[in-house]
Design a protein around this motif. Structure first.
Motif, PDB file in Angstrom:
ATOM      1  N   MET A 172      17.630   9.712  23.537  1.00 22.92           N
ATOM      2  CA  MET A 172      17.285  10.864  22.729  1.00 22.92           C
ATOM      3  C   MET A 172      16.889  10.405  21.327  1.00 22.92           C
ATOM      4  O   MET A 172      17.528   9.518  20.759  1.00 22.92           O
ATOM      5  CB  MET A 172      18.459  11.829  22.630  1.00 22.92           C
ATOM      6  N   LEU A 173      15.851  11.010  20.808  1.00 25.66           N
ATOM      7  CA  LEU A 173      15.419  10.745  19.444  1.00 25.66           C
ATOM      8  C   LEU A 173      15.909  11.888  18.565  1.00 25.66           C
ATOM      9  O   LEU A 173      15.488  13.036  18.749  1.00 25.66           O
ATOM     10  CB  LEU A 173      13.895  10.663  19.360  1.00 25.66           C
ATOM     11  N   ALA A 174      16.825  11.594  17.663  1.00 32.11           N
ATOM     12  CA  ALA A 174      17.286  12.584  16.694  1.00 32.11           C
ATOM     13  C   ALA A 174      16.397  12.419  15.466  1.00 32.11           C
ATOM     14  O   ALA A 174      16.439  11.386  14.797  1.00 32.11           O
ATOM     15  CB  ALA A 174      18.745  12.351  16.346  1.00 32.11           C
ATOM     16  N   THR A 175      15.553  13.410  15.202  1.00 31.75           N
ATOM     17  CA  THR A 175      14.604  13.308  14.087  1.00 31.75           C
ATOM     18  C   THR A 175      14.929  14.338  13.017  1.00 31.75           C
ATOM     19  O   THR A 175      15.699  15.279  13.253  1.00 31.75           O
ATOM     20  CB  THR A 175      13.148  13.532  14.559  1.00 31.75           C
ATOM     21  N   SER A 176      14.304  14.182  11.870  1.00 30.73           N
ATOM     22  CA  SER A 176      14.494  15.140  10.782  1.00 30.73           C
ATOM     23  C   SER A 176      13.874  16.491  11.116  1.00 30.73           C
ATOM     24  O   SER A 176      14.137  17.478  10.431  1.00 30.73           O
ATOM     25  CB  SER A 176      13.924  14.587   9.476  1.00 30.73           C
ATOM     26  N   GLY A 205      14.192  17.716  14.359  1.00 36.52           N
ATOM     27  CA  GLY A 205      14.925  18.179  15.535  1.00 36.52           C
ATOM     28  C   GLY A 205      15.022  17.070  16.570  1.00 36.52           C
ATOM     29  O   GLY A 205      14.539  15.956  16.348  1.00 36.52           O
ATOM     30  N   ASP A 206      15.645  17.374  17.696  1.00 40.20           N
ATOM     31  CA  ASP A 206      15.877  16.371  18.734  1.00 40.20           C
ATOM     32  C   ASP A 206      14.795  16.395  19.806  1.00 40.20           C
ATOM     33  O   ASP A 206      14.314  17.467  20.195  1.00 40.20           O
ATOM     34  CB  ASP A 206      17.231  16.593  19.402  1.00 40.20           C
ATOM     35  N   ALA A 250      12.915  17.622  26.835  1.00 44.41           N
ATOM     36  CA  ALA A 250      13.455  18.651  25.937  1.00 44.41           C
ATOM     37  C   ALA A 250      12.990  18.310  24.526  1.00 44.41           C
ATOM     38  O   ALA A 250      12.929  17.139  24.155  1.00 44.41           O
ATOM     39  CB  ALA A 250      14.981  18.681  25.990  1.00 44.41           C
ATOM     40  N   GLY A 251      12.625  19.336  23.775  1.00 40.98           N
ATOM     41  CA  GLY A 251      12.197  19.103  22.393  1.00 40.98           C
ATOM     42  C   GLY A 251      10.692  19.053  22.203  1.00 40.98           C
ATOM     43  O   GLY A 251      10.225  18.582  21.172  1.00 40.98           O
ATOM     44  N   VAL A 271       8.656  12.132   8.432  1.00 43.02           N
ATOM     45  CA  VAL A 271       9.393  12.657   9.580  1.00 43.02           C
ATOM     46  C   VAL A 271      10.215  11.484  10.101  1.00 43.02           C
ATOM     47  O   VAL A 271       9.692  10.544  10.695  1.00 43.02           O
ATOM     48  CB  VAL A 271       8.454  13.206  10.666  1.00 43.02           C
ATOM     49  N   LEU A 272      11.507  11.541   9.842  1.00 43.63           N
ATOM     50  CA  LEU A 272      12.421  10.435  10.103  1.00 43.63           C
ATOM     51  C   LEU A 272      12.980  10.458  11.526  1.00 43.63           C
ATOM     52  O   LEU A 272      13.343  11.521  12.033  1.00 43.63           O
ATOM     53  CB  LEU A 272      13.583  10.526   9.106  1.00 43.63           C
TER      54      LEU A 272
END
Length: 161
Positions: free
Chosen positions: A1-5, A7-8, A125-126, A152-153
């Motif tokens: 999963m990529l948790a970004t600034s 959203g996921d 998802a996302g 966008v982190l």
């Protein structure tokens, strides 16, 4: 999963079809390479690319490039994830991109260079987060085009069983 600034984003990988590419991506995830990188190239009608640069546009060191697995049958369709590379086919390292539209011209049979780009998974998802990222304002920065004005982190990349 990529948790970004923004959203996921949850990816489902395809190790049966792109084993070397998936193994390479997972090694970068396990080492923490993607944590603190940004989506540094965003083209709304094409793709969002990340995994290689810090917020100050410094490229992170990578391992050796991997062989291109673009003949897997996986297609560069909206929501798929593929490895970025240079014009040399076997040059992918850490950077990846998520297709925001169908990009059949990147598939091996249609590619101008006859090689194409290796798809190795898809967003499960996302996709709403991907669409949010694709619409951010971009400009040129540090010699690169299509860089988000507000970074966008990718806060973290983790393996979810």
């Amino acid at each position: 999963m990529l948790a970004t600034s923004a959203g996921d984003i949850t990816l489902q990988l395809e190790p049966e079809k792109a084993p070397k590419t998936v193994a390479n991506f997972l090694e970068y995830v396990k080492s923490g390479h993607y944590d603190g990188t940004i989506f540094h190239r965003v083209i709304s009608g094409f793709m969002i690319q990340g995994g290689g640069f810090t917020t100050d546009m410094v490229q992170k060191p990578t391992r050796a490039p991997i062989p291109l697995e673009s003949r897997s049958g996986l297609k560069n369709e909206r929501g798929t994830v593929a490895m970025a590379r240079t014009s040399a086919p076997d040059s992918a390292t850490a950077q990846f991109f998520i297709n925001v539209v169908d990009n059949a011209f990147l598939d091996q049979p249609n590619a101008r260079d006859g090689q194409g780009y290796a798809v190795f998974g898809r967003v499960v998802a996302g996709m709403d987060v991907v669409d949010k990222i694709r619409s951010v304002e971009t400009a040129s920065a540090a010699g690169h085009q299509n860089v988000p004005v507000k970074p966008v982190l990718i806060r973290s990349a983790t393996i979810v069983k």
